[in-house]
Design an enzyme around this catalytic site. Structure first.
Site, PDB file in Angstrom:
ATOM      1  N   GLY A  27       0.799  -1.198   0.077  1.00 28.85           N
ATOM      2  CA  GLY A  27      -0.084  -0.185  -0.171  1.00 28.85           C
ATOM      3  C   GLY A  27       0.643   1.309   0.190  1.00 28.85           C
ATOM      4  N   ALA A  28       0.600   2.069  -1.353  1.00 27.26           N
ATOM      5  CA  ALA A  28       1.394   3.190  -1.187  1.00 27.26           C
ATOM      6  C   ALA A  28       0.609   4.354  -0.966  1.00 27.26           C
ATOM      7  CB  ALA A  28       2.062   3.420  -2.632  1.00 27.26           C
ATOM      8  N   ILE A  77      -0.291   6.188   5.141  1.00 27.39           N
ATOM      9  CA  ILE A  77       0.548   5.369   6.179  1.00 27.39           C
ATOM     10  C   ILE A  77       1.813   4.573   5.662  1.00 27.39           C
ATOM     11  CG2 ILE A  77       0.032   3.564   7.974  1.00 27.39           C
ATOM     12  CD1 ILE A  77      -2.737   4.724   8.018  1.00 27.39           C
ATOM     13  N   GLU A 129       2.083  -1.525  -4.476  1.00 27.29           N
ATOM     14  CA  GLU A 129       0.633  -0.798  -4.526  1.00 27.29           C
ATOM     15  C   GLU A 129      -0.034  -1.412  -5.622  1.00 27.29           C
ATOM     16  OE1 GLU A 129      -1.036   1.929  -3.088  1.00 27.29           O
ATOM     17  OE2 GLU A 129      -2.346   1.546  -4.693  1.00 27.29           O
ATOM     18  N   GLY A 134      -5.054   0.994   3.844  1.00 26.89           N
ATOM     19  CA  GLY A 134      -6.269   1.743   4.061  1.00 26.89           C
ATOM     20  C   GLY A 134      -6.889   1.348   5.548  1.00 26.89           C
ATOM     21  N   ARG A 135      -8.057   2.002   5.866  1.00 29.48           N
ATOM     22  CA  ARG A 135      -8.808   1.831   6.918  1.00 29.48           C
ATOM     23  C   ARG A 135     -10.165   1.685   6.916  1.00 29.48           C
ATOM     24  NH1 ARG A 135      -5.401   2.478  11.342  1.00 29.48           N
ATOM     25  NH2 ARG A 135      -7.263   2.913  12.706  1.00 29.48           N
ATOM     26  N   HIS A 164       9.993  38.126   3.992  1.00 30.52           N
ATOM     27  CA  HIS A 164      11.211  37.437   3.457  1.00 30.52           C
ATOM     28  C   HIS A 164      12.246  37.457   4.325  1.00 30.52           C
ATOM     29  CE1 HIS A 164      13.922  36.997   0.108  1.00 30.52           C
ATOM     30  NE2 HIS A 164      14.696  38.132   0.677  1.00 30.52           N
TER      31      HIS A 164
HETATM   32  P1  FAD Z   1     -10.043   7.228  16.547  1.00 33.93           P
HETATM   33  O1  FAD Z   1      -8.833   8.125  16.617  1.00 33.93           O
HETATM   34  O2  FAD Z   1      -9.973   5.958  15.713  1.00 33.93           O
HETATM   35  O3  FAD Z   1     -10.783   6.861  18.077  1.00 33.93           O
HETATM   36  C1  FAD Z   1     -11.701   6.057  18.203  1.00 33.93           C
HETATM   37  C2  FAD Z   1     -11.724   5.621  19.512  1.00 33.93           C
HETATM   38  O4  FAD Z   1     -12.916   4.966  19.857  1.00 33.93           O
HETATM   39  C3  FAD Z   1     -10.709   4.475  19.696  1.00 33.93           C
HETATM   40  O5  FAD Z   1      -9.892   4.946  20.982  1.00 33.93           O
HETATM   41  C4  FAD Z   1     -11.448   3.139  19.970  1.00 33.93           C
HETATM   42  O6  FAD Z   1     -10.780   2.344  20.858  1.00 33.93           O
HETATM   43  C5  FAD Z   1     -12.587   3.705  20.732  1.00 33.93           C
HETATM   44  N1  FAD Z   1     -13.708   2.863  20.425  1.00 33.93           N
HETATM   45  C6  FAD Z   1     -14.209   2.357  19.290  1.00 33.93           C
HETATM   46  N2  FAD Z   1     -15.448   1.497  19.404  1.00 33.93           N
HETATM   47  C7  FAD Z   1     -15.630   1.542  20.852  1.00 33.93           C
HETATM   48  C8  FAD Z   1     -16.742   1.176  21.559  1.00 33.93           C
HETATM   49  N3  FAD Z   1     -17.818   0.409  20.928  1.00 33.93           N
HETATM   50  N4  FAD Z   1     -16.671   1.376  22.793  1.00 33.93           N
HETATM   51  C9  FAD Z   1     -15.823   2.530  23.256  1.00 33.93           C
HETATM   52  N5  FAD Z   1     -14.828   2.823  22.684  1.00 33.93           N
HETATM   53  C10 FAD Z   1     -14.630   2.355  21.439  1.00 33.93           C
HETATM   54  N6  FAD Z   1      -4.692  11.915  10.532  1.00 33.93           N
HETATM   55  C11 FAD Z   1      -4.239  13.444  10.409  1.00 33.93           C
HETATM   56  O7  FAD Z   1      -4.964  14.175  10.428  1.00 33.93           O
HETATM   57  N7  FAD Z   1      -2.794  13.759  10.398  1.00 33.93           N
HETATM   58  C12 FAD Z   1      -1.838  12.828  10.653  1.00 33.93           C
HETATM   59  O8  FAD Z   1      -0.731  12.902  10.535  1.00 33.93           O
HETATM   60  C13 FAD Z   1      -2.212  11.231  10.516  1.00 33.93           C
HETATM   61  N8  FAD Z   1      -1.319  10.231  10.651  1.00 33.93           N
HETATM   62  C14 FAD Z   1      -1.951   9.160  10.809  1.00 33.93           C
HETATM   63  C15 FAD Z   1      -0.849   7.854  11.017  1.00 33.93           C
HETATM   64  C16 FAD Z   1      -1.321   6.763  11.089  1.00 33.93           C
HETATM   65  C17 FAD Z   1      -0.044   5.579  11.483  1.00 33.93           C
HETATM   66  C18 FAD Z   1      -2.473   6.350  11.302  1.00 33.93           C
HETATM   67  C19 FAD Z   1      -3.251   4.900  11.446  1.00 33.93           C
HETATM   68  C20 FAD Z   1      -3.600   7.404  11.168  1.00 33.93           C
HETATM   69  C21 FAD Z   1      -3.144   8.698  10.966  1.00 33.93           C
HETATM   70  N9  FAD Z   1      -4.113   9.664  10.724  1.00 33.93           N
HETATM   71  C22 FAD Z   1      -3.741  10.889  10.622  1.00 33.93           C
HETATM   72  C23 FAD Z   1      -5.704   9.337  10.895  1.00 33.93           C
HETATM   73  C24 FAD Z   1      -6.277   9.665  12.159  1.00 33.93           C
HETATM   74  O9  FAD Z   1      -5.814   9.041  13.135  1.00 33.93           O
HETATM   75  C25 FAD Z   1      -7.777   9.317  12.190  1.00 33.93           C
HETATM   76  O10 FAD Z   1      -8.349  10.150  11.143  1.00 33.93           O
HETATM   77  C26 FAD Z   1      -8.343   9.927  13.519  1.00 33.93           C
HETATM   78  O11 FAD Z   1      -7.755   9.212  14.696  1.00 33.93           O
HETATM   79  C27 FAD Z   1      -9.707   9.542  13.420  1.00 33.93           C
HETATM   80  O12 FAD Z   1     -10.386   9.803  14.558  1.00 33.93           O
HETATM   81  P2  FAD Z   1     -11.746   9.233  15.410  1.00 33.93           P
HETATM   82  O13 FAD Z   1     -11.916  10.043  16.617  1.00 33.93           O
HETATM   83  O14 FAD Z   1     -12.569   9.325  14.283  1.00 33.93           O
HETATM   84  O15 FAD Z   1     -11.302   7.871  15.657  1.00 33.93           O
HETATM   85  P1  AMP Z   2      -4.533   5.157   2.275  1.00 33.74           P
HETATM   86  O1  AMP Z   2      -6.022   4.948   2.202  1.00 33.74           O
HETATM   87  O2  AMP Z   2      -3.964   6.592   2.262  1.00 33.74           O
HETATM   88  O3  AMP Z   2      -4.033   4.555   3.587  1.00 33.74           O
HETATM   89  O4  AMP Z   2      -3.976   4.008   1.130  1.00 33.74           O
HETATM   90  C1  AMP Z   2      -3.830   2.772   1.066  1.00 33.74           C
HETATM   91  C2  AMP Z   2      -3.447   2.381  -0.160  1.00 33.74           C
HETATM   92  O5  AMP Z   2      -3.371   0.977  -0.242  1.00 33.74           O
HETATM   93  C3  AMP Z   2      -3.956   2.785  -1.550  1.00 33.74           C
HETATM   94  O6  AMP Z   2      -3.076   3.513  -2.234  1.00 33.74           O
HETATM   95  C4  AMP Z   2      -4.909   1.523  -2.062  1.00 33.74           C
HETATM   96  O7  AMP Z   2      -4.488   1.659  -3.523  1.00 33.74           O
HETATM   97  C5  AMP Z   2      -3.487   0.812  -1.628  1.00 33.74           C
HETATM   98  N1  AMP Z   2      -4.038  -0.847  -1.535  1.00 33.74           N
HETATM   99  C6  AMP Z   2      -5.305  -1.281  -1.094  1.00 33.74           C
HETATM  100  N2  AMP Z   2      -5.440  -2.412  -1.334  1.00 33.74           N
HETATM  101  C7  AMP Z   2      -4.291  -2.938  -1.703  1.00 33.74           C
HETATM  102  C8  AMP Z   2      -3.675  -4.437  -2.033  1.00 33.74           C
HETATM  103  N3  AMP Z   2      -4.494  -5.482  -1.823  1.00 33.74           N
HETATM  104  N4  AMP Z   2      -2.393  -4.333  -2.545  1.00 33.74           N
HETATM  105  C9  AMP Z   2      -1.677  -3.243  -2.499  1.00 33.74           C
HETATM  106  N5  AMP Z   2      -2.126  -2.116  -2.119  1.00 33.74           N
HETATM  107  C10 AMP Z   2      -3.347  -1.985  -1.880  1.00 33.74           C
END
Ligand code: FAD
Ligand code: AMP
Length: 475
Positions: free
Chosen positions: A190-191, A194, A213, A281-282, A454
């Site tokens: 996945g490119a 993350i 990717e 992806g997520r 500047h």
């Molecule tokens: P989340 O942060 O996922 O929080 C949800 C919470 O709900 C969690 O604590 C979970 O345990 C809890 N929960 C779930 N179900 C239940 C339940 N039934 N009962 C009780 N608790 C529950 N976004 C950016 O904007 N900038 C970045 O630089 C960035 N970097 C990222 C890097 C990585 C490696 C990752 C994985 C994500 C990154 N993101 C970034 C995305 C960002 O983390 C998410 O968009 C954001 O956390 C979403 O917030 P949220 O509150 O919707 O959910």
């Molecule tokens: P993001 O949604 O920014 O976290 O990106 C996820 C990336 O993973 C996207 O570029 C997708 O096209 C890629 N992706 C999703 N499924 C696959 C897969 N099976 N193999 C390789 N890349 C994938």
């Protein structure tokens, strides 16, 4: 006996904790329920963002960039570093400390704002005068009744069938942020955001990184000019081996290595890695949430269905953040949290999804807001564009970070800014000017007539705006 609240927020990520704080500020008796536990099994507020997302990834990006600078960039400044060495344990410890300070900070903010904080898994069990939520945890359970519910349960890493993530050898974001040593060969599937950020960290620390990717296009959501130049830089300068258009086949975990079979350029290939990161992806997280018990609907991809004001269609139940449509970004979640809290308090909460800034914290950074050039073409919008390269910026030269550019797109007739795309140093900070400009309906000429300091990187934004009217002053 159930405890009664005006508002129950399920999830304490950047969506949920901000929603809870804002609701409490507005005088609503609010509880926030969260189940997240850190590696040591202790409750840890802040969700994905603070625990295993935005914050730890940025800490490691900064550390790894410093290592890279010491190894390869300080010499240009006449700074000689002998015997530069890496202590991964200290680097991870620094990252963990930053995370703990922030997650602990949320607990303090909850106390300060009088938000009740409950640890455990929340499940909606039904509706009467109040919505009922059953909260379960290892050592007990409780029941909460609330007039209003805000679902902020976030997202989970998407899995690929046949690949088992153990977060030791095959990792999602959680394991990729905590590798105990630098893998010789790291595979990333996945490119996306993350995959590129994690790949960059471990590449700079010394891994040979291959990114596989599925899509034939790189960063399809970004402006084509940015994506093209970023791919060139990430491949040639950063040293990521990015293979586009791959079809992943079988993945086998041996005693010492992981072998990945895939199709690439019409041929079957096989590569072996020491560690593999799956970053495809997520997916929205509604596991065991009981939405069906109250009639909240999810779409075919599992997102909770909401309208433009985050209403689910079931009275007084809202959903925000990664669990609903729109970009999966922390700041988008938080703003939806504020808007919903204000709506519940009788105000008019609103989030403009058109001006959410996107950022990728690679080196150089990528940031954009608004429409891409390819979107404008597809929509038949007439536009003008100005693109200014950082190589001409005095500040970028002083920094030694001259790759990339600022590109501004404006309506051909009204001159209103339609999109701004940045590849370059501190793009994450520079994009704020473009967001403000677009929120205020500014034209390219407005930016062109504003004084920019500047020498500063922001001059590149100024010049891109001048370039829309074909009157660059420094190019
Ligand atoms: P989340 O942060 O996922 O929080 C949800 C919470 O709900 C969690 O604590 C979970 O345990 C809890 N929960 C779930 N179900 C239940 C339940 N039934 N009962 C009780 N608790 C529950 N976004 C950016 O904007 N900038 C970045 O630089 C960035 N970097 C990222 C890097 C990585 C490696 C990752 C994985 C994500 C990154 N993101 C970034 C995305 C960002 O983390 C998410 O968009 C954001 O956390 C979403 O917030 P949220 O509150 O919707 O959910
Ligand atoms: P993001 O949604 O920014 O976290 O990106 C996820 C990336 O993973 C996207 O570029 C997708 O096209 C890629 N992706 C999703 N499924 C696959 C897969 N099976 N193999 C390789 N890349 C994938």
């Amino acid at each position: 006996m159930a405890k009664k609240f005006d508002v129950a927020v399920i999830g304490a990520g950047p969506g949920g904790y901000i929603a809870a704080i804002r609701a409490a500020q507005l005088g609503l008796n609010t509880v926030c329920i969260d189940e997240f536990k850190s590696e040591d099994g202790k409750p840890s507020l802040g969700g994905t963002c603070l625990n295993v997302g935005c914050i730890p990834s940025k800490a490691l990006l900064e550390s790894s960039e410093n290592y890279e600078r010491a190894l390869h960039k300080f010499a240009d400044h006449g700074i000689k570093c002998k015997d530069v060495s890496l202590d991964v344990a200290t680097m991870l410890g620094r990252k963990d400390n930053i995370v703990q300070q922030f997650t602990g900070g949320i607990a303090l903010l909850f106390k300060k704002n009088k938000v009740a904080s409950v640890h455990g898994h929340g499940r909606l069990t039904g509706a009467g005068d109040y919505y009922r939520i059953a909260v379960t945890r290892d050592n007990g359970s409780e029941t909460i009744d609330a007039k209003h519910v805000i679902i902020a349960t976030g997202s989970l890493p998407r899995q690929i069938e046949g690949i088992t993530v153990d977060n030791v050898r095959i990792c999602d974001n959680v394991g990729a942020l905590s590798l105990k040593d630098v893998p010789g060969k790291l595979g990333v599937i996945g490119a996306g955001v993350i995959g590129l950020e994690m790949g960059s960290v471990w590449r700079r620390l010394g891994s040979e990184v291959t990114v596989l990717e599925a899509l034939p296009t790189f960063l399809a959501a970004a402006d084509d000019a940015v994506a093209r130049e970023a791919l060139r830089i990430f491949t040639k300068t950063v040293g990521l081996d990015i293979k586009l258009g791959c079809r992943i086949g079988s993945v086998e975990t041996g005693k010492k290595s992981i072998s990945v079979e895939f199709e690439y350029e019409g041929e079957s290939r096989k590569l072996t890695f020491d560690r593999l990161v799956v970053a495809v992806g997520r997916v929205p997280n509604t596991e065991g949430l009981g939405v069906e018990s109250v009639g909240v609907k999810t779409d075919e991809r599992g997102f909770i269905e909401v309208d433009e004001r985050n209403r689910t269609g079931v009275p007084n139940i809202y959903a925000i953040g990664d669990v609903v449509r729109g970009p999966m970004l922390a700041h988008k979640s938080s703003e939806e949290g504020v808007a919903v809290a204000e709506t519940i308090a009788g105000q008019h909460g609103h989030v403009n999804l058109e001006t959410i800034p996107w950022v990728i914290y690679t080196s150089p950074e990528i940031a954009w807001v608004g429409k891409t050039e390819q979107q404008l073409k597809a929509e038949g919008v007439e536009y003008r564009s100005g693109q200014f390269p950082f190589i001409v910026s005095g500040r970028a030269r002083a920094l030694g970070e001259t790759a990339g550019f600022v590109k501004m797109l404006a309506d051909a007739k009204s001159d209103r800014i339609l999109g701004v795309h940045i590849l370059g140093p501190f793009a994450s900070e520079l994009i704020a000017e473009a967001v403000v400009a677009m929120e205020f309906g500014a034209t390219a000429e407005d930016i062109a007539r504003i004084v920019h300091a500047h020498p500063s990187l922001s001059e590149a934004m100024h010049e891109a705006a001048l370039g829309v009217d074909k009157r660059f002053l420094s190019l």
